[in-house]
Scaffold this motif. Structure first.
Motif, PDB file in Angstrom:
ATOM      1  N   THR A 295       0.812  -1.224   0.000  1.00 29.82           N
ATOM      2  CA  THR A 295       0.000   0.000   0.000  1.00 29.82           C
ATOM      3  C   THR A 295       0.840   1.266   0.000  1.00 29.82           C
ATOM      4  O   THR A 295       0.288   2.354   0.004  1.00 29.82           O
ATOM      5  N   LYS A 296       2.145   1.142   0.002  1.00 27.45           N
ATOM      6  CA  LYS A 296       3.028   2.300   0.065  1.00 27.45           C
ATOM      7  C   LYS A 296       2.984   3.084  -1.247  1.00 27.45           C
ATOM      8  O   LYS A 296       3.047   2.517  -2.323  1.00 27.45           O
ATOM      9  N   ARG A 297       2.877   4.393  -1.150  1.00 27.35           N
ATOM     10  CA  ARG A 297       2.914   5.259  -2.328  1.00 27.35           C
ATOM     11  C   ARG A 297       4.200   6.064  -2.294  1.00 27.35           C
ATOM     12  O   ARG A 297       4.674   6.420  -1.220  1.00 27.35           O
ATOM     13  N   ASN A 298       4.669   6.404  -3.439  1.00 31.22           N
ATOM     14  CA  ASN A 298       5.869   7.231  -3.460  1.00 31.22           C
ATOM     15  C   ASN A 298       5.500   8.706  -3.357  1.00 31.22           C
ATOM     16  O   ASN A 298       4.340   9.095  -3.495  1.00 31.22           O
ATOM     17  N   LYS A 299       6.484   9.556  -3.105  1.00 29.22           N
ATOM     18  CA  LYS A 299       6.266  10.985  -2.881  1.00 29.22           C
ATOM     19  C   LYS A 299       5.684  11.662  -4.112  1.00 29.22           C
ATOM     20  O   LYS A 299       4.813  12.533  -3.997  1.00 29.22           O
ATOM     21  N   LYS A 300       6.096  11.265  -5.287  1.00 28.79           N
ATOM     22  CA  LYS A 300       5.617  11.882  -6.513  1.00 28.79           C
ATOM     23  C   LYS A 300       4.105  11.683  -6.673  1.00 28.79           C
ATOM     24  O   LYS A 300       3.374  12.607  -7.043  1.00 28.79           O
ATOM     25  N   THR A 301       3.623  10.485  -6.385  1.00 29.78           N
ATOM     26  CA  THR A 301       2.192  10.211  -6.487  1.00 29.78           C
ATOM     27  C   THR A 301       1.417  11.072  -5.507  1.00 29.78           C
ATOM     28  O   THR A 301       0.368  11.626  -5.841  1.00 29.78           O
ATOM     29  N   LYS A 302       1.932  11.222  -4.284  1.00 25.25           N
ATOM     30  CA  LYS A 302       1.265  12.054  -3.279  1.00 25.25           C
ATOM     31  C   LYS A 302       1.217  13.508  -3.734  1.00 25.25           C
ATOM     32  O   LYS A 302       0.189  14.172  -3.591  1.00 25.25           O
ATOM     33  N   ASP A 303       2.326  14.008  -4.305  1.00 21.64           N
ATOM     34  CA  ASP A 303       2.370  15.395  -4.782  1.00 21.64           C
ATOM     35  C   ASP A 303       1.358  15.628  -5.901  1.00 21.64           C
ATOM     36  O   ASP A 303       0.657  16.637  -5.920  1.00 21.64           O
ATOM     37  N   VAL A 304       1.267  14.701  -6.825  1.00 17.83           N
ATOM     38  CA  VAL A 304       0.322  14.833  -7.930  1.00 17.83           C
ATOM     39  C   VAL A 304      -1.113  14.812  -7.412  1.00 17.83           C
ATOM     40  O   VAL A 304      -1.944  15.620  -7.823  1.00 17.83           O
TER      41      VAL A 304
END
Length: 161
Positions: free
Chosen positions: A139-148
């Motif tokens: 379930t971990k998301r990377n920082k780029k996905t969170k920023d978008v």
């Protein structure tokens, strides 16, 4: 409709030479505009109109030369006959090949093309993708996905204000 003649760029002056990918060199005879450049093939003398972009990239073919004749001299590997050399392309789709011992073999063009593509195809091993080992890794998301996602959410909330 006649093409309006324009001043040629420095690289498209009359007499400029360009190398093509498969048919040797061409010489610019006349430049009309970016869509119409008249060129002559040096090895056959054939004259043709082409766009400047295709001419600069070398993506033009000499239509007076059949495309199959480009294959003459290439070597292909056959399971039954070993290494074969393409000697001639007869009629529309019959290819004359010779073995290393000098024996002549005739094959259909699609069969020869298939042998060529198999020879050019690199042998790659399929690597298994790294699979997540835990639920948190899944379930971990990377920082780029969170920023978008944050940017999209802000755009939707600010829309129409």
């Amino acid at each position: 409709m006649l093409a309006k003649k324009m001043d040629a760029p420095l690289d498209m002056q009359n007499g400029a030479r360009f190398k093509t990918k498969k048919h040797g060199y061409v010489t610019v005879i006349e430049y009309y505009n970016t869509h119409t450049v008249i060129v002559a093939f040096e090895n056959t003398g054939n004259i043709r109109a082409i766009s400047a972009a295709k001419l600069r990239s070398g993506q033009l073919a000499d239509r007076s030369v059949p495309p199959e004749s480009i294959m003459v001299g290439e070597k292909v590997e056959s399971v039954k006959h070993g290494i074969l050399t393409i000697v001639q392309v007869e009629s529309e789709n019959i290819v004359l090949l010779t073995t290393e011992s000098g024996e002549e073999v005739r094959m259909l063009l699609p069969a020869v093309q298939k042998m060529k593509s198999k020879a050019e195809e690199p042998i790659t091993t399929k690597e298994e993708p790294e699979l997540p080992t835990s639920l948190s890794a899944l379930t971990k998301r990377n920082k780029k996905t969170k920023d978008v996602n944050n940017l999209l959410k802000k755009m939707l909330t600010d829309y129409g204000k």
